[in-house]
Design a protein around this motif. Structure first.
Motif: not given
Length: 132
Positions: A73-86
């Motif tokens: 879930i923490h990997a998904l959280s990192v991807v989520t934060l990057i995607a939010l920025f994008g």
């Protein structure tokens, strides 16, 4: 359905769940709005903040551990934060297609799919929805 298991959980879990549930509700409202208007942008910023709170709060939830205190879930959280920025960057750059694609991917991946996993037996939201 009983919220007792959620109320008995640690505060960070309660915050995480509340922000995720609020983001789901806000998603439905935002998708119904006319895009590009002030209300869409204002609520969109609120949604981004909620999703960031969901992703960031997950780092203090360490039930499923794979590497030290971290799990999938923490990997998904990192991807989520990057995607939010994008997604925000695309909107600010007036790239509507990219913005829509990123935000819809976040809704599907971070809310629908990840939210579905919270309904698995043994998870708090499973106990909330289906009983202990």
């Amino acid at each position: 359905m009983s919220f007792d298991p959620l109320f008995a959980a640690p505060f960070v879990v309660q915050l995480h769940a509340l922000m995720a549930l609020a983001a789901v509700a806000l998603t439905l409202f935002i998708l119904a709005l006319r895009k590009g208007r002030r209300l869409h942008r204002t609520l969109g910023w609120l949604w981004v903040l909620m999703m960031a709170a969901v992703a960031l709060s997950s780092f203090w939830i360490n039930e499923a551990r794979w590497i030290g205190p971290f799990g999938p879930i923490h990997a998904l959280s990192v991807v989520t934060l990057i995607a939010l920025f994008g997604g925000v960057r695309a909107a600010r750059g007036h790239d509507r297609r990219r913005h829509a694609r990123i935000m819809l991917s976040l809704v599907l991946g971070a809310l629908v799919i990840a939210g579905g996993f919270t309904l698995l037996p043994g998870r708090i939201m499973h106990a909330v929805v289906f009983g202990a």
